[in-house]
Scaffold this active site. Structure first.
Site, PDB file in Angstrom:
ATOM      1  N   ASP A 190       0.837  -1.195   0.000  1.00  0.00           N
ATOM      2  CA  ASP A 190       0.000   0.000   0.000  1.00  0.00           C
ATOM      3  C   ASP A 190       0.877   1.251   0.000  1.00  0.00           C
ATOM      4  OD1 ASP A 190      -2.373   1.450   0.041  1.00  0.00           O
ATOM      5  OD2 ASP A 190      -3.255   0.262   1.657  1.00  0.00           O
ATOM      6  N   ASP A 226     -10.953   2.432  -2.706  1.00  0.00           N
ATOM      7  CA  ASP A 226     -11.441   1.218  -2.043  1.00  0.00           C
ATOM      8  C   ASP A 226     -12.936   1.020  -2.284  1.00  0.00           C
ATOM      9  OD1 ASP A 226      -8.933   0.990  -1.037  1.00  0.00           O
ATOM     10  OD2 ASP A 226      -9.476   1.322   1.059  1.00  0.00           O
TER      11      ASP A 226
END
Length: 411
Positions: A135, A196
């Protein structure tokens, strides 16, 4: 990663729930991942290709060990990550883990700064991890430009095959010129392009819109070993109806997207299970040619048509309704959808009905609100005249069964 990876991922359903005293069954702990592994291996998921069990954020201790290595939270993962990997491998599954190239992960746990990349890559290899998601919270564009290629090099240097999932493009807006998809395809196996997913139809639709509005850039970026990742499948959670769950599954299959479920496999209802275990949709998703599909029509009526070329000259069609009023009867022909002259065998993924259609024959599909009709379309049938005329009389099929059969992978 010659075909899109499939498995289960903790994040959307379980987020960063670490309160095991309050809710031991639903917290991020080794028990959760072992339980999901049992379900994948015992309930028919593994045989369909769902083999990864992926840990996301919030698994680690808040401090590295005395040697500077990442370590699992000892209370929630008393056996450590290596024990968990062995548990997966004993069941024919694979383990994925999460890290972040910034000072901290998105959840506030220790990150993998540039000076820690080689150490962390070796640590994951020592633990026998099979996939790593990197990430980008708490990092800047310059660090990302160095860090993502460095981690690719470091993972390869361990000698262990570790699939590499990059979040890099999602932090750079997902599009050129900031995102270099040629470079991404050389260093990563899959990458998150966009934000997301949330447990809602609005979120799914937002992702679909972005991916297909930008399909001219994204389609050419994907292929065997390198996949666009629109995020998790959320069928079996709280936000989607059965129609919407079918729509997500069908469109993710058209996109050649990684299929990572994020749900509770212990309590999943039979409807969601049948959608996620649909062999036709999975077969389309896992097609070995690995060509990402496209939206070929966006009608004023609210119907979209998506198309994906498949191996053996077959293809997939999805008719998707953006409407929210009532079923819509959409009329067209295969020739209008750019199919060449011939007769095609159709297999409906969700009704399991078959039919034969000539390219010029008008047909109607009834598409439910926010729902889909998904077809596997065989290659054009070839006439088998000897079989058709035997002794001057009609005998058997007009078409050559071998050339026109539904691929056995689906049946």
């Amino acid at each position: 990663m010659r075909v899109p990876p499939m498995g289960w991922l903790a994040w959307e359903r379980y987020r960063c729930d670490i309160d095991c005293d309050h809710d031991p069954k639903n917290c991020i702990s080794e028990n959760l991942f072992m339980e999901m592994a049992d379900r994948l291996s015992e309930d028919g998921w593994r045989e369909l290709g769902y083999v990864y069990v992926n840990i996301d954020d919030c698994w680690s201790s808040m401090k590295r060990d005395d040697n500077g290595r990442l370590q699992a939270d000892p209370k929630r993962f008393p056996g450590g990550i290596h024990k968990l990997a062995r548990y997966m491998h004993d069941r024919g599954l694979k383990l994925g883990i999460y890290g972040d190239m910034g000072t901290h992960t998105c959840g506030g746990y220790p990150g993998t700064t540039l000076d820690k990349i080689e150490l962390d890559a070796q640590t994951f290899a020592d633990w026998e991890v099979d996939m790593f998601k990197f990430d980008g919270c708490y990092s800047n564009a310059t660090e990302q430009e160095q860090g993502y290629p460095l981690m690719s090099k470091a993972l390869n240097a361990t000698g262990r095959p570790i699939a590499y999932s990059c979040s890099w493009p999602a932090y750079q807006g997902g599009l050129p010129p900031k995102v270099n998809y040629t470079q991404l395809g050389e260093i990563c196996n899959l990458w998150r392009n966009y934000g997301d997913i949330q447990d809602s139809w609005d979120s799914v639709l937002n992702i679909i819109n972005w991916f297909f509005d930008n399909q001219d850039v994204l389609v050419s970026a994907a292929g065997p070993g390198k996949w666009n990742d629109p995020d998790m499948l959320i069928a079996g959670d709280f936000g989607l109806s059965m129609e919407q769950s079918r729509s997500q599954m069908a469109i993710w299959a058209i996109m050649a997207a990684p299929l990572f479920m994020s749900n509770d496999l212990c309590t999943i209802n039979s409807g969601a299970r049948s959608i996620l275990q649909n062999k036709i949709a999975i077969g389309i998703n896992q097609d070995p040619m690995g060509i990402q599909g496209r939206r070929i029509l966006k009608e004023k009526s609210g119907i979209d048509v998506y198309w994906r070329p498949l191996s053996k000259n077959a293809s997939a069609l999805v008719f998707f309704s953006r409407r929210n009023d009532m079923p819509y009867r959409y009329q067209t022909t295969l020739s209008k959808l750019n199919y060449t002259t011939g007769s095609y065998q159709i297999y409906d993924a969700f009704t399991e009905k078959t039919m034969t259609l000539k390219d010029s024959t008008s047909f109607v599909v009834s598409v439910n609100p926010t729902g889909v009709v998904m077809w596997y379309v065989s290659a054009p049938a070839k006439r088998n005249i000897r079989q058709f005329y035997r002794g001057g009389r009609l005998q058997g099929s007009l078409f050559d069964d071998d050339e026109n059969a539904i691929s056995p992978v689906f049946l």
